[in-house]
Scaffold this motif. Sequence first.
Motif, PDB file in Angstrom:
ATOM      1  N   LEU A  20       0.819  -1.208   0.000  1.00  0.00           N
ATOM      2  CA  LEU A  20       0.000   0.000   0.000  1.00  0.00           C
ATOM      3  C   LEU A  20       0.855   1.263   0.000  1.00  0.00           C
ATOM      4  N   SER A  21       2.046   1.169   0.550  1.00  0.00           N
ATOM      5  CA  SER A  21       2.913   2.357   0.575  1.00  0.00           C
ATOM      6  C   SER A  21       3.413   2.743  -0.813  1.00  0.00           C
ATOM      7  N   THR A  22       3.295   1.845  -1.785  1.00  0.00           N
ATOM      8  CA  THR A  22       3.710   2.163  -3.155  1.00  0.00           C
ATOM      9  C   THR A  22       2.593   2.812  -3.967  1.00  0.00           C
ATOM     10  N   ASP A  23       1.388   2.890  -3.401  1.00  0.00           N
ATOM     11  CA  ASP A  23       0.236   3.476  -4.101  1.00  0.00           C
ATOM     12  C   ASP A  23       0.133   4.943  -3.701  1.00  0.00           C
ATOM     13  N   PRO A  24       0.389   5.871  -4.613  1.00  0.00           N
ATOM     14  CA  PRO A  24       0.386   7.297  -4.258  1.00  0.00           C
ATOM     15  C   PRO A  24      -0.977   7.815  -3.819  1.00  0.00           C
ATOM     16  N   ARG A  25      -2.026   7.082  -4.086  1.00  0.00           N
ATOM     17  CA  ARG A  25      -3.371   7.506  -3.678  1.00  0.00           C
ATOM     18  C   ARG A  25      -3.626   7.259  -2.197  1.00  0.00           C
ATOM     19  N   ILE A  26      -2.815   6.408  -1.588  1.00  0.00           N
ATOM     20  CA  ILE A  26      -3.016   6.002  -0.196  1.00  0.00           C
ATOM     21  C   ILE A  26      -2.066   6.781   0.700  1.00  0.00           C
ATOM     22  N   ASP A  55      -8.827  13.462  -3.074  1.00  0.00           N
ATOM     23  CA  ASP A  55      -9.077  13.528  -4.510  1.00  0.00           C
ATOM     24  C   ASP A  55      -9.156  12.140  -5.152  1.00  0.00           C
ATOM     25  N   SER A  56      -8.546  11.171  -4.506  1.00  0.00           N
ATOM     26  CA  SER A  56      -8.491   9.823  -5.078  1.00  0.00           C
ATOM     27  C   SER A  56      -9.531   8.883  -4.489  1.00  0.00           C
ATOM     28  N   TYR A  57     -10.299   9.357  -3.529  1.00  0.00           N
ATOM     29  CA  TYR A  57     -11.170   8.443  -2.790  1.00  0.00           C
ATOM     30  C   TYR A  57     -12.180   7.722  -3.681  1.00  0.00           C
ATOM     31  N   GLU A  59     -12.039   6.953  -6.788  1.00  0.00           N
ATOM     32  CA  GLU A  59     -11.315   5.990  -7.628  1.00  0.00           C
ATOM     33  C   GLU A  59     -10.869   4.781  -6.830  1.00  0.00           C
ATOM     34  N   VAL A  60     -10.340   5.011  -5.637  1.00  0.00           N
ATOM     35  CA  VAL A  60      -9.875   3.909  -4.800  1.00  0.00           C
ATOM     36  C   VAL A  60     -11.049   3.038  -4.356  1.00  0.00           C
ATOM     37  N   LEU A  61     -12.153   3.671  -3.977  1.00  0.00           N
ATOM     38  CA  LEU A  61     -13.310   2.893  -3.542  1.00  0.00           C
ATOM     39  C   LEU A  61     -13.812   1.999  -4.670  1.00  0.00           C
ATOM     40  N   ALA A  62     -13.772   2.512  -5.888  1.00  0.00           N
ATOM     41  CA  ALA A  62     -14.221   1.721  -7.038  1.00  0.00           C
ATOM     42  C   ALA A  62     -13.274   0.571  -7.357  1.00  0.00           C
ATOM     43  N   SER A  63     -12.012   0.704  -6.970  1.00  0.00           N
ATOM     44  CA  SER A  63     -11.008  -0.315  -7.313  1.00  0.00           C
ATOM     45  C   SER A  63     -10.532  -1.102  -6.101  1.00  0.00           C
ATOM     46  N   ARG A  64     -11.279  -1.048  -5.004  1.00  0.00           N
ATOM     47  CA  ARG A  64     -10.791  -1.661  -3.767  1.00  0.00           C
ATOM     48  C   ARG A  64     -10.645  -3.178  -3.879  1.00  0.00           C
ATOM     49  N   MET A  65     -11.447  -3.818  -4.725  1.00  0.00           N
ATOM     50  CA  MET A  65     -11.281  -5.260  -4.904  1.00  0.00           C
ATOM     51  C   MET A  65      -9.924  -5.562  -5.535  1.00  0.00           C
ATOM     52  N   ASP A  66      -9.506  -4.747  -6.496  1.00  0.00           N
ATOM     53  CA  ASP A  66      -8.187  -4.921  -7.100  1.00  0.00           C
ATOM     54  C   ASP A  66      -7.088  -4.683  -6.080  1.00  0.00           C
ATOM     55  N   ILE A  67      -7.283  -3.696  -5.221  1.00  0.00           N
ATOM     56  CA  ILE A  67      -6.294  -3.421  -4.178  1.00  0.00           C
ATOM     57  C   ILE A  67      -6.197  -4.624  -3.238  1.00  0.00           C
ATOM     58  N   LEU A  98      -7.130 -16.599   6.383  1.00  0.00           N
ATOM     59  CA  LEU A  98      -6.968 -15.404   7.199  1.00  0.00           C
ATOM     60  C   LEU A  98      -8.042 -14.402   6.809  1.00  0.00           C
ATOM     61  N   HIS A  99      -8.764 -13.924   7.811  1.00  0.00           N
ATOM     62  CA  HIS A  99      -9.824 -12.930   7.622  1.00  0.00           C
ATOM     63  C   HIS A  99      -9.203 -11.545   7.777  1.00  0.00           C
ATOM     64  N   ILE A 100      -9.444 -10.691   6.776  1.00  0.00           N
ATOM     65  CA  ILE A 100      -8.911  -9.330   6.794  1.00  0.00           C
ATOM     66  C   ILE A 100     -10.047  -8.361   6.526  1.00  0.00           C
ATOM     67  N   ASP A 101     -10.156  -7.315   7.355  1.00  0.00           N
ATOM     68  CA  ASP A 101     -11.087  -6.222   7.097  1.00  0.00           C
ATOM     69  C   ASP A 101     -10.303  -5.022   6.593  1.00  0.00           C
ATOM     70  N   LEU A 102     -10.748  -4.467   5.473  1.00  0.00           N
ATOM     71  CA  LEU A 102     -10.129  -3.268   4.897  1.00  0.00           C
ATOM     72  C   LEU A 102     -11.190  -2.173   4.860  1.00  0.00           C
ATOM     73  N   LYS A 103     -11.032  -1.162   5.689  1.00  0.00           N
ATOM     74  CA  LYS A 103     -11.965  -0.034   5.666  1.00  0.00           C
ATOM     75  C   LYS A 103     -11.264   1.165   5.040  1.00  0.00           C
ATOM     76  N   PHE A 104     -11.857   1.689   3.974  1.00  0.00           N
ATOM     77  CA  PHE A 104     -11.262   2.780   3.216  1.00  0.00           C
ATOM     78  C   PHE A 104     -11.904   4.103   3.649  1.00  0.00           C
ATOM     79  N   VAL A 105     -11.073   5.023   4.139  1.00  0.00           N
ATOM     80  CA  VAL A 105     -11.573   6.290   4.669  1.00  0.00           C
ATOM     81  C   VAL A 105     -10.702   7.440   4.160  1.00  0.00           C
ATOM     82  N   THR A 106     -11.131   8.662   4.463  1.00  0.00           N
ATOM     83  CA  THR A 106     -10.304   9.844   4.235  1.00  0.00           C
ATOM     84  C   THR A 106      -9.870  10.395   5.593  1.00  0.00           C
TER      85      THR A 106
END
Length: 268
Positions: A20-26, A55-57, A59-67, A98-106
Amino acid sequence: MIGTLPAFHAAFLDKARGTLSTDPRIQSLLAGGSLIHGGMDEFSDLDFVVVVEDDSYPEVLASRMDIARRLGSLLSAFTGEHVGEPRLLICLYGPELLHIDLKFVTMSDLDQLVERPIILWSRDEGAVEERLDQAEISWPNRDPDWFEARAWIWLHYGAARALREELFEAISMLAFFRDQVLGPMLHRRAGRPQRGVRRVEAYGLDDTGQLAATVARHDFGSVKASLVAAIDLYLTLRADEPPRSEVEGMPQALFEFLGHEADNAARL
């Protein structure tokens, strides 16, 4: 500070941080749940909060499955509308499960939180720390009136289903009642956040076995006994912090509805 993690959890956390640190949107990766409450073991989930640039939110929300797929071998995932959290992506990775929860916020979403997360990685750790320092952090505990307004309706529903011999439905309602009412009230008694029935055994919150007595078999007599046990335990826990007003006629009316003679004066 993160304590010792199971090896697979630690490896996943490291990969998530690196990826995730390589994604400039995060902007940042935070974590909550067992990582901050303690009790992390090989059966625990990992609860991540992914802070996204404003500004990227969309786009990121739409692509979160890919992330999510970039983080490991994703077996399945779905969004959290069923818990009122559409920003949440609930994931299962494998073949070592392994169960992982990913919550995307600003960043602005960090102003009101139910717990203070830890920072795993950030482009501007100081800014995130400052935001967390100023955040309103409170667990959504229920007050006594919330419990009283709902308890008798839910218990009556379970009783009605049992009397109609819809035993699976009655058993389901008992489980719901434990999670929404009895478990939270047991946590309240212990001075803990009202987290349903989570870790009731680990914290020794049911040493008397009163909560266990509300677990029914698929048998009318067992379901009826479990409903009576749920009523008794609710009354006991209600006495810790009584509501401003009690529902009139309860529990007598419900005992009569069930065909149960209340032989314990404390119930009345």
